[in-house]
Enzyme design. Structure first.
Site, PDB file in Angstrom:
ATOM      1  N   GLU A 294      73.773  57.707  59.864  1.00 39.65           N
ATOM      2  CA  GLU A 294      73.609  57.483  58.511  1.00 39.65           C
ATOM      3  C   GLU A 294      72.458  57.322  57.892  1.00 39.65           C
ATOM      4  OE1 GLU A 294      74.566  56.812  54.671  1.00 39.65           O
ATOM      5  OE2 GLU A 294      73.535  54.955  55.895  1.00 39.65           O
ATOM      6  N   ASP A 295      71.602  56.306  58.613  1.00 35.30           N
ATOM      7  CA  ASP A 295      70.281  55.996  58.059  1.00 35.30           C
ATOM      8  C   ASP A 295      69.425  55.286  59.032  1.00 35.30           C
ATOM      9  OD1 ASP A 295      68.285  55.649  55.805  1.00 35.30           O
ATOM     10  OD2 ASP A 295      69.458  53.672  55.038  1.00 35.30           O
TER      11      ASP A 295
ATOM     12  N   HIS B 284      76.696  51.340  56.263  1.00 29.96           N
ATOM     13  CA  HIS B 284      76.267  52.256  55.324  1.00 29.96           C
ATOM     14  C   HIS B 284      74.825  51.893  54.831  1.00 29.96           C
ATOM     15  CE1 HIS B 284      76.630  54.120  51.106  1.00 29.96           C
ATOM     16  NE2 HIS B 284      76.401  55.188  51.933  1.00 29.96           N
TER      17      HIS B 284
ATOM     18  N   ILE C  51      70.623  51.028  56.161  1.00 27.17           N
ATOM     19  CA  ILE C  51      70.068  49.892  57.075  1.00 27.17           C
ATOM     20  C   ILE C  51      68.467  49.905  56.442  1.00 27.17           C
ATOM     21  CG2 ILE C  51      68.863  51.670  58.784  1.00 27.17           C
ATOM     22  CD1 ILE C  51      69.587  49.482  60.906  1.00 27.17           C
TER      23      ILE C  51
END
Length: 73
Positions: free
Chosen positions: A5-6, A66, A68
């Site tokens: 996600e990140d 969601h 970092i």
């Protein structure tokens, strides 16, 4: 395996990667698997992501990372 996600990369080349975001309307590749945080050392030849262990007592079943970010002191 299920996508990240990140990612946040520290000045020393360590990268922290969040994975496992579940969000309404977005297809999840592993809907029953909790979120994870991985560490990758970009200084290594052929770096590999290694799952970090999360402390006991943390509610892994609801972990849904969601984004970092890191703080370096």
């Amino acid at each position: 395996e299920t996508g990240s996600e990140d990612i946040d990369i520290l000045p020393n080349g360590l990268a922290f990667i969040s994975s496992g975001l579940k969000y309404p309307g977005i297809k999840s590749l592993a809907p029953d698997k909790p979120g994870e945080i991985f560490l990758m050392d970009l200084n290594e030849d052929g770096p590999r992501a290694v799952e970090l262990r999360i402390s006991r007592g943390f509610d892994l079943a609801s972990f849904n990372p969601h984004g970092i970010s890191t703080y370096v002191d």
